[in-house]
Design an enzyme around this catalytic site. Structure first.
Site, PDB file in Angstrom:
ATOM      1  N   ASP A   1      -6.479  -2.120  12.290  1.00 36.71           N
ATOM      2  CA  ASP A   1      -5.822  -1.685  11.044  1.00 36.71           C
ATOM      3  C   ASP A   1      -5.018  -0.418  11.329  1.00 36.71           C
ATOM      4  O   ASP A   1      -5.384   0.384  12.191  1.00 36.71           O
ATOM      5  CB  ASP A   1      -6.857  -1.388   9.953  1.00 36.71           C
ATOM      6  CG  ASP A   1      -6.250  -1.488   8.554  1.00 36.71           C
ATOM      7  OD1 ASP A   1      -6.550  -2.468   7.841  1.00 36.71           O
ATOM      8  OD2 ASP A   1      -5.476  -0.583   8.161  1.00 36.71           O
ATOM      9  N   ILE A   2      -3.954  -0.223  10.561  1.00 33.35           N
ATOM     10  CA  ILE A   2      -3.117   0.969  10.726  1.00 33.35           C
ATOM     11  C   ILE A   2      -3.849   2.221  10.248  1.00 33.35           C
ATOM     12  O   ILE A   2      -3.630   3.317  10.782  1.00 33.35           O
ATOM     13  CB  ILE A   2      -1.772   0.784   9.994  1.00 33.35           C
ATOM     14  CG1 ILE A   2      -0.789   1.904  10.314  1.00 33.35           C
ATOM     15  CG2 ILE A   2      -1.969   0.641   8.495  1.00 33.35           C
ATOM     16  CD1 ILE A   2       0.621   1.675   9.757  1.00 33.35           C
TER      17      ILE A   2
ATOM     18  N   SER B   1       1.761 -15.508   0.805  1.00 38.59           N
ATOM     19  CA  SER B   1       1.615 -15.215  -0.626  1.00 38.59           C
ATOM     20  C   SER B   1       2.246 -16.316  -1.438  1.00 38.59           C
ATOM     21  O   SER B   1       3.230 -16.947  -1.005  1.00 38.59           O
ATOM     22  CB  SER B   1       2.306 -13.888  -0.953  1.00 38.59           C
ATOM     23  OG  SER B   1       2.416 -13.731  -2.355  1.00 38.59           O
TER      24      SER B   1
ATOM     25  N   TYR C   1       9.459  -8.967   0.388  1.00 39.07           N
ATOM     26  CA  TYR C   1       8.118  -9.574   0.341  1.00 39.07           C
ATOM     27  C   TYR C   1       8.230 -11.078   0.111  1.00 39.07           C
ATOM     28  O   TYR C   1       7.608 -11.886   0.801  1.00 39.07           O
ATOM     29  CB  TYR C   1       7.318  -8.915  -0.789  1.00 39.07           C
ATOM     30  CG  TYR C   1       5.874  -9.330  -0.866  1.00 39.07           C
ATOM     31  CD1 TYR C   1       4.884  -8.639  -0.169  1.00 39.07           C
ATOM     32  CD2 TYR C   1       5.482 -10.427  -1.637  1.00 39.07           C
ATOM     33  CE1 TYR C   1       3.550  -9.029  -0.237  1.00 39.07           C
ATOM     34  CE2 TYR C   1       4.162 -10.819  -1.717  1.00 39.07           C
ATOM     35  CZ  TYR C   1       3.193 -10.112  -1.022  1.00 39.07           C
ATOM     36  OH  TYR C   1       1.884 -10.489  -1.094  1.00 39.07           O
TER      37      TYR C   1
HETATM   38  N1  NAD Z   1      -4.318  -9.266  -2.952  1.00 40.31           N
HETATM   39  C1  NAD Z   1      -3.439 -10.158  -3.356  1.00 40.31           C
HETATM   40  O1  NAD Z   1      -3.322 -10.489  -4.562  1.00 40.31           O
HETATM   41  C2  NAD Z   1      -2.550 -10.855  -2.360  1.00 40.31           C
HETATM   42  C3  NAD Z   1      -1.705 -11.847  -2.810  1.00 40.31           C
HETATM   43  C4  NAD Z   1      -0.896 -12.509  -1.905  1.00 40.31           C
HETATM   44  C5  NAD Z   1      -0.909 -12.178  -0.576  1.00 40.31           C
HETATM   45  N2  NAD Z   1      -1.725 -11.190  -0.152  1.00 40.31           N
HETATM   46  C6  NAD Z   1      -1.688 -10.839   1.276  1.00 40.31           C
HETATM   47  O2  NAD Z   1      -3.008 -10.870   1.785  1.00 40.31           O
HETATM   48  C7  NAD Z   1      -3.140  -9.915   2.833  1.00 40.31           C
HETATM   49  C8  NAD Z   1      -4.315  -9.010   2.547  1.00 40.31           C
HETATM   50  O3  NAD Z   1      -4.123  -8.403   1.292  1.00 40.31           O
HETATM   51  P1  NAD Z   1      -5.183  -7.471   0.592  1.00 40.31           P
HETATM   52  O4  NAD Z   1      -5.118  -7.758  -0.857  1.00 40.31           O
HETATM   53  O5  NAD Z   1      -6.501  -7.552   1.286  1.00 40.31           O
HETATM   54  O6  NAD Z   1      -4.461  -6.042   0.811  1.00 40.31           O
HETATM   55  P2  NAD Z   1      -5.019  -4.619   1.280  1.00 40.31           P
HETATM   56  O7  NAD Z   1      -3.917  -3.639   1.057  1.00 40.31           O
HETATM   57  O8  NAD Z   1      -6.338  -4.331   0.652  1.00 40.31           O
HETATM   58  O9  NAD Z   1      -5.273  -4.862   2.826  1.00 40.31           O
HETATM   59  C9  NAD Z   1      -4.235  -4.950   3.757  1.00 40.31           C
HETATM   60  C10 NAD Z   1      -4.660  -4.205   4.997  1.00 40.31           C
HETATM   61  O10 NAD Z   1      -3.596  -4.269   5.956  1.00 40.31           O
HETATM   62  C11 NAD Z   1      -3.467  -2.984   6.549  1.00 40.31           C
HETATM   63  N3  NAD Z   1      -2.114  -2.833   7.068  1.00 40.31           N
HETATM   64  C12 NAD Z   1      -0.968  -2.704   6.349  1.00 40.31           C
HETATM   65  N4  NAD Z   1       0.072  -2.505   7.151  1.00 40.31           N
HETATM   66  C13 NAD Z   1      -0.410  -2.529   8.415  1.00 40.31           C
HETATM   67  C14 NAD Z   1       0.199  -2.372   9.692  1.00 40.31           C
HETATM   68  N5  NAD Z   1       1.513  -2.120   9.824  1.00 40.31           N
HETATM   69  N6  NAD Z   1      -0.582  -2.472  10.788  1.00 40.31           N
HETATM   70  C15 NAD Z   1      -1.912  -2.704  10.668  1.00 40.31           C
HETATM   71  N7  NAD Z   1      -2.539  -2.815   9.492  1.00 40.31           N
HETATM   72  C16 NAD Z   1      -1.800  -2.744   8.374  1.00 40.31           C
HETATM   73  C17 NAD Z   1      -3.777  -2.015   5.413  1.00 40.31           C
HETATM   74  O11 NAD Z   1      -4.108  -0.712   5.880  1.00 40.31           O
HETATM   75  C18 NAD Z   1      -4.935  -2.716   4.719  1.00 40.31           C
HETATM   76  O12 NAD Z   1      -6.177  -2.373   5.236  1.00 40.31           O
HETATM   77  C19 NAD Z   1      -1.803  -9.167   2.900  1.00 40.31           C
HETATM   78  O13 NAD Z   1      -1.002  -9.742   3.920  1.00 40.31           O
HETATM   79  C20 NAD Z   1      -1.200  -9.443   1.540  1.00 40.31           C
HETATM   80  O14 NAD Z   1       0.234  -9.377   1.561  1.00 40.31           O
HETATM   81  C21 NAD Z   1      -2.548 -10.521  -1.006  1.00 40.31           C
END
Ligand code: NAD
Length: 186
Positions: free
Chosen positions: A38-39, A157, A174
């Site tokens: 993770d970042i 997504s 996005y």
């Molecule tokens: N939560 C939703 O409703 C939803 C809907 C559609 C798609 N998604 C996708 O699902 C995935 C997970 O989403 P989530 O809800 O758990 O989000 P979240 O923000 O809780 O988790 C995403 C994680 O990715 C890490 N991250 C972001 N950029 C990064 C980088 N450059 N390098 C390494 N790590 C990085 C963040 O620090 C975070 O821990 C994402 O790809 C998101 O786009 C989520």
């Protein structure tokens, strides 16, 4: 009873929290060891707080409580060399990967006062598209090398199906990265 992933190794990006942490725990429950990246820091165009090193440590604790091994690393999926180094260190500790889960992503649509900042487009394309490409590229040799098969899972997504990302540069990026979307306006 042995889990369905006993002896397997899963590489998960964005594993510090949210769906990434949940995937780590679920796969560990089934017996997999985890390489978790993770970042753990903020990207300026993202309006909500991103994960922290403490979040990643919590993921490690969750997996270890399930009696599985985990290798954690702070790395940015945009940085191919850093991601490769994190991945290689994980493989050196846990063995070749069977599962690659490109989950890291951002949704930079709504930063107050900067809704039209084009940088949000570049950031989301770099993380959600180039980062996914990097994730597969750094891992594919390991995954293919053992000849046992495996799985590559790319999180996207419904914005890519329904075009619901909005009209900000980050929202357009996005939706584009998620698959293009379909304009549902009448
Ligand atoms: N939560 C939703 O409703 C939803 C809907 C559609 C798609 N998604 C996708 O699902 C995935 C997970 O989403 P989530 O809800 O758990 O989000 P979240 O923000 O809780 O988790 C995403 C994680 O990715 C890490 N991250 C972001 N950029 C990064 C980088 N450059 N390098 C390494 N790590 C990085 C963040 O620090 C975070 O821990 C994402 O790809 C998101 O786009 C989520």
């Amino acid at each position: 009873m042995a889990g369905t992933l006993e002896g397997k190794v899963a590489f998960i990006t964005g594993a510090a929290r949210g769906q990434g942490r949940s995937h780590a725990a679920r796969l560990a429950e089934e017996g997999a060891d985890i390489i978790a990246v993770d970042i753990c820091r903020q990207i300026d165009t993202v309006a909500y707080p991103m994960a922290t090193p403490d979040d990643l440590a919590q993921t490690a604790q969750d997996v270890e409580e399930l009696d599985r091994r985990i290798h954690v690393a702070q790395a940015d999926v945009r940085d191919r060399a850093a991601l490769q180094a994190a991945f290689d260190a994980g493989v050196a500790e846990l063995g070749a990967v069977d599962i690659v889960l490109a989950n890291a992503g951002i949704a930079p649509m709504t930063l107050p006062g900067a809704e039209n900042d084009p940088q949000a487009w570049f950031d989301v394309v770099e993380v959600n598209l180039t980062g996914v490409y990097h994730t597969v590229e750094v891992a594919k040799e390991s995954l293919l090398g053992h000849g046992r098969g495996g799985a590559i899972v790319l999180t996207s997504s419904t914005a890519g199906l329904a075009g619901i990302g909005g009209e900000s540069p980050g929202g357009l990026g996005y939706t584009t990265v998620a698959g293009g979307g379909r304009d549902r306006r009448p």
